[in-house]
Design an enzyme around this catalytic site. Structure first.
Site, PDB file in Angstrom:
ATOM      1  N   GLU A 204       0.829  -1.260  -0.185  1.00 39.09           N
ATOM      2  CA  GLU A 204      -0.092   0.035   0.168  1.00 39.09           C
ATOM      3  C   GLU A 204       0.872   1.365  -0.151  1.00 39.09           C
ATOM      4  OE1 GLU A 204      -3.121   0.129   2.991  1.00 39.09           O
ATOM      5  OE2 GLU A 204      -4.041  -1.615   2.275  1.00 39.09           O
ATOM      6  N   GLU A 385      -5.277  -8.455   1.012  1.00 40.20           N
ATOM      7  CA  GLU A 385      -5.750  -8.387   2.295  1.00 40.20           C
ATOM      8  C   GLU A 385      -7.508  -7.796   1.745  1.00 40.20           C
ATOM      9  OE1 GLU A 385      -4.335  -4.931   4.404  1.00 40.20           O
ATOM     10  OE2 GLU A 385      -2.346  -5.618   4.366  1.00 40.20           O
TER      11      GLU A 385
HETATM   12  C1  FCB Z   1      -4.339  -2.090   5.693  1.00 38.79           C
HETATM   13  C2  FCB Z   1      -2.964  -2.333   6.033  1.00 38.79           C
HETATM   14  C3  FCB Z   1      -2.883  -3.468   7.221  1.00 38.79           C
HETATM   15  C4  FCB Z   1      -4.060  -3.397   8.207  1.00 38.79           C
HETATM   16  C5  FCB Z   1      -5.493  -3.032   7.373  1.00 38.79           C
HETATM   17  C6  FCB Z   1      -6.557  -2.968   8.230  1.00 38.79           C
HETATM   18  O1  FCB Z   1      -4.469  -0.922   5.034  1.00 38.79           O
HETATM   19  O2  FCB Z   1      -2.017  -2.637   4.888  1.00 38.79           O
HETATM   20  O3  FCB Z   1      -1.612  -3.567   7.784  1.00 38.79           O
HETATM   21  O4  FCB Z   1      -3.738  -2.062   8.890  1.00 38.79           O
HETATM   22  O5  FCB Z   1      -5.437  -2.001   6.613  1.00 38.79           O
END
Ligand code: FCB
Length: 472
Positions: A204, A385
């Site tokens: 990210e 994620e």
């Molecule tokens: C993402 C992050 C991860 C976590 C989630 C909830 O943006 O990459 O580390 O904090 O959000």
């Protein structure tokens, strides 16, 4: 409210021109799969990588164990008022000392894939120079433990924990940081490269840019959009150099970035809102996807950077070719869509969660995956994620609904030809949620921070069955 809320508001006013097309104006959720509407029996492709994610600073603890150096997050979280509850990652889920217990929990879940990150300052305490053998050994043991349990490691090289020593030399605003990162990547990829098949460079970069360097809510706590865009360019350059460094090690395997992406929709039917959504899309998606996958910045995004913007001088001839070095895979992180009004303001259209920047809209995942394929081709994708915080310690039915709805959307994209190889729940364990400290629990597995005892939540039991059936 502190995190991507700030991010999206900051991003909304940041761009002034746009030129491509976005069509959808979803004003209702009618087409979104819901838990009750989810068709029974969706089978996923054979070999689908059912996984879960963590990151080093959020779970490891062991902040000074065995020669680990400090990162920007150690320094930042120890400053007064930086995290909601004063929490730091000093101990977190103490995974550094409990990795064998956690490996067994992963095995019991039936995980096929585990995404974790290497702590740069654990293996290189000052970011460069002498390797901390004990730190590196930890990751060798972790990878060996995964492989022994039939779990494939998916390794992120940078999940926000820049070594503090490098921060003191300018961090990501210093162009050299891209090369320091590539040197670190080279060392790690070579060392673990006979056991790890898939690598992720950056986690990210958008969040680092927007929350770490623009809003100042994450480490390193800078509040300067112009500087942020320079850091963003150097992050991307670091990605490209790391891809090249990985190839130069001669190790076999695949590498790519992990990007958080949001489908951007006009908030109403007006032309002005549609135009603003294009601008929002450049900021949220194309300014990251285009350089990494196409080797160029979008013209409409570049046009938003004034002639004297420092990022213009930061972009050197040849940089985009480096950044666009062919990736083998793209990690996709999806938490929310964005809705943009005629004035460029961001609005909320869907229910949120305890993380107020989140909007629950599973259809957005389908839109995102199919759009990547349409605009960027057939690169293999894995969801690195996706998840939701729950206030329910273990009876987290809300998480089950969330996961089922998003998996249904992902399945639909696969059915339509998207090359989606895997899905990683954020997160395996409850952990340190950055500026939110320990106030949000994102794990499939509950962690009692006073005893470090782990307990499976209802969602873990549910996910275990999904994995066993290879479907929902
Ligand atoms: C993402 C992050 C991860 C976590 C989630 C909830 O943006 O990459 O580390 O904090 O959000």
């Amino acid at each position: 409210m502190r995190r991507r809320h700030v991010l999206t508001l900051a991003a909304a006013g940041a761009v002034t021109a746009g030129c491509s097309t976005r069509r959808r104006t979803p004003s209702t959720d009618a087409s979104a799969p819901s838990a009750s509407a989810a068709p029974a029996g969706l089978a996923f492709p054979k070999g689908f990588a059912w996984g879960a994610s963590t990151s080093a600073y959020q779970v490891e603890g062991g902040a000074t164990a065995d020669g680990r150096g400090p990162s920007v997050w150690d320094v930042f979280s120890h400053e007064a008022g930086r995290t909601r509850d004063g929490g730091t990652g000093d101990v977190a889920a103490d995974h550094y000392h409990r990795s064998y217990e956690d490996l067994d929990l992963m095995r019991d879940l039936g995980l096929k894939s585990y995404r974790f990150s290497i702590s740069w300052p654990r293996v290189l305490p000052t970011g460069r120079g002498t390797v901390n053998a004990k730190g590196l050994d930890f990751y060798h043991r972790l990878v060996d433990g995964l492989l022994a349990r039939g779990i494939t490691p998916l390794v992120t090289l940078f999940h926000w924990d820049t070594p503090q020593a490098l921060q003191e030399a300018g961090g990501w605003t210093n162009r050299d940081c891209a090369s320091w990162f590539a040197d670190y990547a080279s060392m790690v990829c070579y060392s673990l490269g006979d056991k790890v098949q898939t690598w992720l460079t950056l986690n990210e970069p958008k969040t680092v840019t927007e929350v770490g360097y623009t809003a100042g809510v994450h480490a390193p706590g800078v509040r300067d959009r112009r500087v942020a865009n320079v850091a963003a360019h150097h992050l991307l350059l670091g990605h490209g150099l790391a891809v090249q460094a990985f190839r130069a090690t001669g190790r076999k395997g695949r590498i790519g970035a992990a990007l958080n992406l949001s489908p951007v929709y006009p908030a109403d039917d007006s032309d002005a809102a549609r135009k603003q959504a294009v601008i929002g899309d450049a900021e949220e998606n194309r300014r990251w996807l285009d350089p990494v996958l196409l080797g160029r910045y979008p013209d409409d995004w570049l046009a938003t950077q004034p002639a004297d913007a420092p990022v213009r001088a930061a972009i050197h001839a040849g940089d985009l070719a480096v950044i666009g070095t062919k990736s083998d895979i793209l990690g996709v992180q999806y938490y929310n869509p964005a809705y943009v009004t005629a004035t460029g303001a961001r609005v909320q259209k869907h229910p949120t969660s305890q993380a107020s920047w989140q909007q629950l809209y599973p259809q957005g995942l389908y839109d995102l995956l199919t759009r990547i394929r349409r605009d960027y081709g057939d690169i293999p994708l894995t969801i690195t994620e996706n998840g939701i915080p729950s206030v329910h310690p273990t009876d987290d039915e809300d998480r089950i609904t969330f996961l089922r709805d998003h998996l249904t959307a992902a399945h639909r994209a696969i059915r339509e030809g998207v090359r989606l190889e895997g899905y990683h729940v954020w997160s395996l364990l409850d952990n340190f949620e950055w500026a939110e400290g320990y106030t949000q629990r994102w794990g499939l597995i509950h962690v009692d921070y006073s005893t470090q005892q782990r307990h499976r939540k209802a969602s873990a039991d549910w996910y275990q069955q999904v994995i066993a059936r290879n479907g929902i």
